[in-house]
Design an enzyme around this catalytic site. Structure first.
Site, short mmCIF file in Angstrom:
data_model
loop_
_atom_site.label_atom_id
_atom_site.label_comp_id
_atom_site.label_asym_id
_atom_site.label_seq_id
_atom_site.Cartn_x
_atom_site.Cartn_y
_atom_site.Cartn_z
N HIS A 331 -0.73 -6.87 -5.87
CA HIS A 331 -1.42 -7.42 -7.04
C HIS A 331 -0.53 -7.50 -8.27
O HIS A 331 -0.88 -8.12 -9.26
CB HIS A 331 -2.69 -6.60 -7.34
N ASP A 364 -2.00 -4.20 0.19
CA ASP A 364 -1.64 -4.28 -1.23
C ASP A 364 -0.20 -3.83 -1.46
O ASP A 364 0.11 -3.06 -2.36
CB ASP A 364 -2.61 -3.42 -2.09
N SER A 447 0.97 0.67 -11.52
CA SER A 447 0.83 0.14 -10.17
C SER A 447 2.19 -0.18 -9.55
O SER A 447 3.04 -0.82 -10.19
CB SER A 447 -0.01 -1.14 -10.17
#
Length: 602
Positions: A331, A364, A447
């Site tokens: 992402h 992911d 992230s």
């Protein structure tokens, strides 16, 4: 002060002359004796007081106290001295003669010698002599009368006693001069009593205010009458004075110190203010401390800035090898698409362009690569299966574009089934993660960053947080950390990264069944209707005997409560791994074993 030495008798303390009889004048003789010193004029030389000669009178028979002239005995007339007589003073002047010596012990000098002021000048009638009282011959007289005021022998009288009266010498007639009757003579002083023998037990020393008693028993007295302290008393007094002095010094010191301290505390001291500071320490830290872990890991951590398709995002990654491969979240790089731009900034400040090598939305995870950059330091990879709940961990990232931010915490839980994404609606962008839970602060921008153990080895990739609004965000939303962070286990990330680097695509392990995601009961139920077959023909599930409507309740002995959990548990394995499933069919349970198949990810 006479220091106890005998003194010579003064004129006011010499024995008074006593006449042989009342109204008679007895013979006198020189008391000085033949050996007495005289001067050239025949006068006595004495170290004491002396009296000037009285005026010359008519020749008197030897043995009388007064002189008579030609007019008859007892005449008060005094003849003037002839010129040249006596000392040779003429012209009406005359010289007094010294008094005639009296028999030793018969009369006192006080009556035989008169004061110069008692001389009768020419032309005045002399005063009649006062007859002296007969003194007993068998009594001894002291040199002075007893002192009725008990005056101390030395110094001035004490403040408690009145001053003694002035003693004047008795008036004596001139030689050959009869004196008229005067006041009666003073009575003879009483004989002094014999000294009292010392008592067997001496009485206590008199107090300082008591009068001195010359007949008292000897005792340790000072000159003022106070008792002399003993050696023990002096020691006690010195010790007491020392203690009192120490106490007084302590009190004064304490008071002064307290006053100074209060002043300094109230006014902040005096002079310029100098703030204390610790000395410079060595920069090295323990390797297992947060500082030691960060020092070793930061050179391998990078910050990614992604732009494309009208979107921009910031994330974190870390170096996998010296070829320039960097692992991050899917992402993070998704906004770049196929024509976006990715910029990688290293911890030292260097920047480089990067390209996407491969990415997978189901895990992911994504891999990008930088070119033309040397001196890369790959991050060491740990083993997530060895992690235990409670182990300390360190998270590094760029929350809100704040690069190289270091936070720390512990592993709060393992194998947390986490799903995220699903914005497309067809489920193709949903991520299923069997995550490690940590309380290390993770915020948007963290992230793709590493979660490290105490040896600075990667055990997870920070991917999601539970925000305060109740959602799980893997897309880097702006919600802040509440202490619930989730990371992809490094064992799963390593397999996916290898596949992405080598083939550009990742494979997913599958059972070969279609799940009913609307089932609300306990467990994961195989679908009964839909566009396709609930069980893939020839797949792992069909070979194991799974049928439509079966409810899978356990995977390798672990309970499964929903379809998402079954997917998470399955993707935690590699294709080809063997699984043991527990099924509930009708009212009975059965256990089956199958080998996981493989499906290409996107």
């Amino acid at each position: 002060m006479n220091e106890g030495k005998p003194t010579k008798a003064k004129w006011w303390s010499r024995p008074r002359p006593v006449s042989p009889g009342v109204g008679e004048v007895g013979p006198v003789e020189d008391i000085s004796g033949p050996g007495a010193d005289r001067d050239s004029d025949g006068d006595h030389q004495s170290d004491g007081d002396y009296e000037l000669d009285r005026p010359a009178t008519a020749t008197a028979p030897t043995g009388v106290a007064g002189a008579v002239d030609a007019a008859g005995a007892g005449s008060p007339y005094v003849a003037p001295a002839e010129p040249g007589a006596g000392s040779g003073v003429g012209g009406g002047d005359f010289e007094l003669e010294r008094p005639a010596a009296v028999l030793q012990g018969s009369v006192s000098d006080a009556e035989a010698v008169g004061s110069p002021s008692d001389a009768v000048p020419a032309g005045r009638a002399p005063v009649a002599a006062v007859p002296a009282q007969q003194a007993p011959e068998d009594r001894s007289w002291p040199l002075h009368d007893p002192d009725p005021y008990s005056t101390p022998p030395y110094g001035e009288p004490g403040p408690w006693a009145p001053a003694p009266p002035v003693q004047h010498p008795a008036v004596t007639p001139a030689h050959g001069t009869a004196m008229p009757p005067g006041p009666p003579p003073l009575p003879a002083p009483a004989l002094l009593r014999a000294p009292v023998p010392y008592p067997s037990n001496p009485h206590p020393a008199p107090a300082p205010w008591q009068n001195y008693d010359p007949w008292a028993a000897p005792g340790p007295l000072q000159q003022n009458g106070a008792a002399v302290e003993t050696k023990t008393q002096r020691r006690k007094r010195a010790r007491k004075a020392l203690v009192l002095g120490a106490v007084a010094l302590a009190l004064v010191s304490g008071g002064v110190g307290g006053a100074v301290g209060a002043y300094l505390e109230r006014n902040g001291g005096v002079g310029d203010v100098t703030l204390p500071q610790a000395a410079k320490e060595a920069p090295g830290r323990a390797t297992d401390s947060v500082a030691g872990i960060a020092a070793r890991a930061l050179p391998s951590v990078v910050t990614l800035h992604v732009r494309g398709s009208g979107e921009a995002d910031t994330g974190t990654g870390f170096v996998l090898d010296t070829r320039g491969h960097i692992l991050t979240n899917n992402h993070v790089v998704e906004p770049a698409g196929s024509g976006g731009e990715i910029t990688v900034t290293f911890s030292g400040g260097e920047s480089a362009k990067a390209t996407v090598v491969g990415r997978d939305s189901g895990y992911d995870l994504a891999v990008v690569k930088v070119s033309g950059v040397g001196g890369l330091r790959p991050m060491a990879l740990g083993n997530s299966d060895s992690v235990q709940v409670g182990d300390p961990v360190v998270a590094i990232g760029a929350p809100f574009d704040l690069a190289n931010t270091v936070t720390s915490g512990i592993i709060s839980a393992k194998e947390r089934p986490i799903t995220a994404g699903g914005e497309k609606g067809d489920g193709s962008d949903v991520s299923y993660v069997d995550a490690l839970q940590t309380d290390a602060p993770i915020n948007p921008g963290n992230s793709g960053g590493p979660l490290l153990d105490t040896r600075a080895r990667v055990i997870g990739i920070n991917s999601a947080i539970r925000s305060a609004d109740g959602g799980t965000d893997l897309q880097g939303g702006q919600a802040g950390s509440i202490g619930l962070g989730f990371a992809i286990p490094v064992n799963q990330a390593r397999r996916v990264a290898e596949e992405l680097i080598n083939t550009g695509r990742a494979t997913h392990p599958v059972i070969g069944v279609m799940l009913d995601m609307d089932y609300t009961g306990d467990g994961a139920r195989v679908g009964t209707k839909g566009g396709g077959a609930p069980v893939t023909a020839g797949g792992p599930g069909a070979r194991a005997g799974i049928k439509a409507g079966d409810v899978i309740t356990e995977v390798d002995g672990q309970r499964v409560h929903s379809g998402e959990e079954l997917i998470v548990k399955t993707r935690a394995h590699r294709p080809g791994d063997r699984l043991r499933l527990t099924l509930r069919r009708g009212g009975s349970q059965r256990t089956v074993t199958l080998v996981l198949g493989s499906a290409s990810g996107g």
